[in-house]
Design a protein around this motif. Structure first.
Motif, PDB file in Angstrom:
ATOM      1  N   MET A   1       9.054   1.539  10.487  1.00  0.00           N
ATOM      2  CA  MET A   1       8.819   0.301   9.764  1.00  0.00           C
ATOM      3  C   MET A   1      10.141  -0.429   9.581  1.00  0.00           C
ATOM      4  SD  MET A   1       5.961   1.161   6.910  1.00  0.00           S
ATOM      5  CE  MET A   1       5.779   2.924   6.921  1.00  0.00           C
ATOM      6  N   SER A   2      10.034  -1.735   9.494  1.00  0.00           N
ATOM      7  CA  SER A   2      11.239  -2.543   9.353  1.00  0.00           C
ATOM      8  C   SER A   2      11.712  -2.555   7.906  1.00  0.00           C
ATOM      9  CB  SER A   2      10.935  -3.967   9.818  1.00  0.00           C
ATOM     10  OG  SER A   2      10.041  -4.576   8.908  1.00  0.00           O
ATOM     11  N   HIS A   3      12.852  -3.231   7.668  1.00  0.00           N
ATOM     12  CA  HIS A   3      13.402  -3.309   6.322  1.00  0.00           C
ATOM     13  C   HIS A   3      12.670  -4.320   5.463  1.00  0.00           C
ATOM     14  CE1 HIS A   3      16.710  -0.570   6.890  1.00  0.00           C
ATOM     15  NE2 HIS A   3      16.897  -1.102   8.083  1.00  0.00           N
ATOM     16  N   SER A   4      11.860  -5.156   6.053  1.00  0.00           N
ATOM     17  CA  SER A   4      11.118  -6.168   5.310  1.00  0.00           C
ATOM     18  C   SER A   4       9.831  -5.570   4.761  1.00  0.00           C
ATOM     19  CB  SER A   4      10.768  -7.326   6.246  1.00  0.00           C
ATOM     20  OG  SER A   4       9.893  -8.211   5.605  1.00  0.00           O
ATOM     21  N   THR A   5       9.402  -6.077   3.604  1.00  0.00           N
ATOM     22  CA  THR A   5       8.109  -5.635   3.087  1.00  0.00           C
ATOM     23  C   THR A   5       7.009  -6.615   3.464  1.00  0.00           C
ATOM     24  OG1 THR A   5       8.492  -6.732   0.977  1.00  0.00           O
ATOM     25  CG2 THR A   5       9.089  -4.392   1.121  1.00  0.00           C
ATOM     26  N   THR A   6       7.342  -7.642   4.239  1.00  0.00           N
ATOM     27  CA  THR A   6       6.334  -8.587   4.692  1.00  0.00           C
ATOM     28  C   THR A   6       5.532  -7.939   5.814  1.00  0.00           C
ATOM     29  OG1 THR A   6       7.782 -10.424   4.143  1.00  0.00           O
ATOM     30  CG2 THR A   6       5.947 -10.891   5.626  1.00  0.00           C
ATOM     31  N   GLY A  11       3.692  -3.318  11.880  1.00  0.00           N
ATOM     32  CA  GLY A  11       3.972  -2.557  10.659  1.00  0.00           C
ATOM     33  C   GLY A  11       2.723  -1.945  10.071  1.00  0.00           C
ATOM     34  N   VAL A  12       1.624  -2.688  10.090  1.00  0.00           N
ATOM     35  CA  VAL A  12       0.354  -2.171   9.576  1.00  0.00           C
ATOM     36  C   VAL A  12      -0.094  -0.976  10.409  1.00  0.00           C
ATOM     37  CG1 VAL A  12      -2.088  -2.699   9.235  1.00  0.00           C
ATOM     38  CG2 VAL A  12      -0.358  -4.357   8.570  1.00  0.00           C
ATOM     39  N   LEU A  13       0.028  -1.085  11.736  1.00  0.00           N
ATOM     40  CA  LEU A  13      -0.351   0.033  12.603  1.00  0.00           C
ATOM     41  C   LEU A  13       0.547   1.241  12.362  1.00  0.00           C
ATOM     42  CD1 LEU A  13      -1.114  -1.865  15.926  1.00  0.00           C
ATOM     43  CD2 LEU A  13      -2.749  -0.831  14.337  1.00  0.00           C
ATOM     44  N   ALA A  14       1.844   1.008  12.183  1.00  0.00           N
ATOM     45  CA  ALA A  14       2.773   2.112  11.914  1.00  0.00           C
ATOM     46  C   ALA A  14       2.465   2.761  10.574  1.00  0.00           C
ATOM     47  CB  ALA A  14       4.215   1.599  11.945  1.00  0.00           C
ATOM     48  N   ALA A  15       2.138   1.960   9.574  1.00  0.00           N
ATOM     49  CA  ALA A  15       1.795   2.503   8.255  1.00  0.00           C
ATOM     50  C   ALA A  15       0.526   3.334   8.340  1.00  0.00           C
ATOM     51  CB  ALA A  15       1.626   1.365   7.242  1.00  0.00           C
ATOM     52  N   GLN A  31       9.276   2.627   2.743  1.00  0.00           N
ATOM     53  CA  GLN A  31       7.906   2.824   3.197  1.00  0.00           C
ATOM     54  C   GLN A  31       6.911   2.644   2.049  1.00  0.00           C
ATOM     55  OE1 GLN A  31       8.746   6.665   4.864  1.00  0.00           O
ATOM     56  NE2 GLN A  31       8.480   5.895   6.951  1.00  0.00           N
ATOM     57  N   VAL A  32       7.254   3.156   0.879  1.00  0.00           N
ATOM     58  CA  VAL A  32       6.370   2.996  -0.280  1.00  0.00           C
ATOM     59  C   VAL A  32       6.256   1.511  -0.635  1.00  0.00           C
ATOM     60  CG1 VAL A  32       6.117   3.461  -2.753  1.00  0.00           C
ATOM     61  CG2 VAL A  32       6.752   5.312  -1.191  1.00  0.00           C
ATOM     62  N   ALA A  33       7.369   0.797  -0.617  1.00  0.00           N
ATOM     63  CA  ALA A  33       7.342  -0.631  -0.911  1.00  0.00           C
ATOM     64  C   ALA A  33       6.453  -1.363   0.094  1.00  0.00           C
ATOM     65  CB  ALA A  33       8.758  -1.205  -0.893  1.00  0.00           C
ATOM     66  N   MET A  36       2.822  -0.556  -0.664  1.00  0.00           N
ATOM     67  CA  MET A  36       2.398  -1.271  -1.871  1.00  0.00           C
ATOM     68  C   MET A  36       2.158  -2.744  -1.549  1.00  0.00           C
ATOM     69  SD  MET A  36       4.735   0.539  -4.785  1.00  0.00           S
ATOM     70  CE  MET A  36       4.113  -0.465  -6.112  1.00  0.00           C
ATOM     71  N   ARG A  37       3.002  -3.326  -0.712  1.00  0.00           N
ATOM     72  CA  ARG A  37       2.827  -4.724  -0.314  1.00  0.00           C
ATOM     73  C   ARG A  37       1.527  -4.888   0.467  1.00  0.00           C
ATOM     74  NH1 ARG A  37       5.760  -9.627   0.421  1.00  0.00           N
ATOM     75  NH2 ARG A  37       4.156 -11.038   1.186  1.00  0.00           N
ATOM     76  N   LEU A  38       1.228  -3.930   1.348  1.00  0.00           N
ATOM     77  CA  LEU A  38      -0.034  -3.995   2.088  1.00  0.00           C
ATOM     78  C   LEU A  38      -1.220  -3.948   1.128  1.00  0.00           C
ATOM     79  CD1 LEU A  38       0.565  -1.623   5.137  1.00  0.00           C
ATOM     80  CD2 LEU A  38       0.393  -4.110   5.154  1.00  0.00           C
ATOM     81  N   ALA A  39      -1.159  -3.063   0.136  1.00  0.00           N
ATOM     82  CA  ALA A  39      -2.252  -2.961  -0.836  1.00  0.00           C
ATOM     83  C   ALA A  39      -2.386  -4.250  -1.636  1.00  0.00           C
ATOM     84  CB  ALA A  39      -2.016  -1.772  -1.765  1.00  0.00           C
ATOM     85  N   TYR A  40      -1.258  -4.806  -2.054  1.00  0.00           N
ATOM     86  CA  TYR A  40      -1.265  -6.055  -2.820  1.00  0.00           C
ATOM     87  C   TYR A  40      -1.876  -7.183  -1.992  1.00  0.00           C
ATOM     88  CZ  TYR A  40       0.524 -10.257  -5.083  1.00  0.00           C
ATOM     89  OH  TYR A  40       0.632 -11.485  -5.660  1.00  0.00           O
ATOM     90  N   ASP A  41      -1.408  -7.326  -0.758  1.00  0.00           N
ATOM     91  CA  ASP A  41      -1.927  -8.383   0.107  1.00  0.00           C
ATOM     92  C   ASP A  41      -3.409  -8.188   0.391  1.00  0.00           C
ATOM     93  OD1 ASP A  41       0.469  -9.691   0.168  1.00  0.00           O
ATOM     94  OD2 ASP A  41       1.037  -9.011   2.169  1.00  0.00           O
ATOM     95  N   SER A  42      -3.825  -6.937   0.544  1.00  0.00           N
ATOM     96  CA  SER A  42      -5.236  -6.653   0.773  1.00  0.00           C
ATOM     97  C   SER A  42      -6.073  -7.101  -0.427  1.00  0.00           C
ATOM     98  CB  SER A  42      -5.421  -5.157   1.014  1.00  0.00           C
ATOM     99  OG  SER A  42      -6.782  -4.844   1.120  1.00  0.00           O
ATOM    100  N   GLY A  43      -5.584  -6.829  -1.628  1.00  0.00           N
ATOM    101  CA  GLY A  43      -6.284  -7.255  -2.835  1.00  0.00           C
ATOM    102  C   GLY A  43      -6.350  -8.767  -2.956  1.00  0.00           C
TER     103      GLY A  43
END
Length: 118
Positions: A1-6, A11-15, A31-33, A36-43
């Motif tokens: 994963m990259s250094h960005s949380t965007t 990145g989604v596939l890697a996660a 990775q946790v950040a 968490m960003r993926l979960a937030y965006d999903s919500g």
């Protein structure tokens, strides 16, 4: 994963692959950040889709359009309260209205003294 949380498609596939790896037991802060960003965006996406669905249904249910935003929020809060009371009853707990403020992640209890994290 990259250094960005965007989130990115890669990145989604890697996660997803990392979460399915049975040998992986720990994750980096980065990775946790990201997760968490993926979960937030999903919500947020789910919330936006629900709003779009409500707008779409407004043409069928004209009563919904007459409700104010505050009335809709009050209905949703009442529904969440009802569910919380039912869960507490099912688990044999006494239901308490949360007083507001920060909550301990593990216990769900209000945090009385905040400490600065290192």
């Amino acid at each position: 994963m990259s250094h960005s949380t965007t989130p990115t498609a890669g990145g989604v596939l890697a996660a997803a692959a990392a979460l399915q790896d049975p040998t992986r037991e720990t994750y980096t802060r980065e990775q946790v950040a990201y997760l968490m960003r993926l979960a937030y965006d999903s919500g947020r996406t789910a919330t936006h889709l629900a709003d779009v669905a409500r707008i779409h249904c407004a043409s069928v249910d004209s009563g919904w359009t007459r409700q104010t935003y505050e009335q809709r929020v009050a209905e949703e809060m009442a529904e969440m309260d009802h569910v919380a009371r039912a869960v507490a009853a099912r688990e044999g707990r006494t239901y308490r209205v949360h007083p507001g403020g920060p909550v301990d992640w593990e216990t769900g209890q209000p945090v009385r003294h905040l400490e600065v994290a290192a």
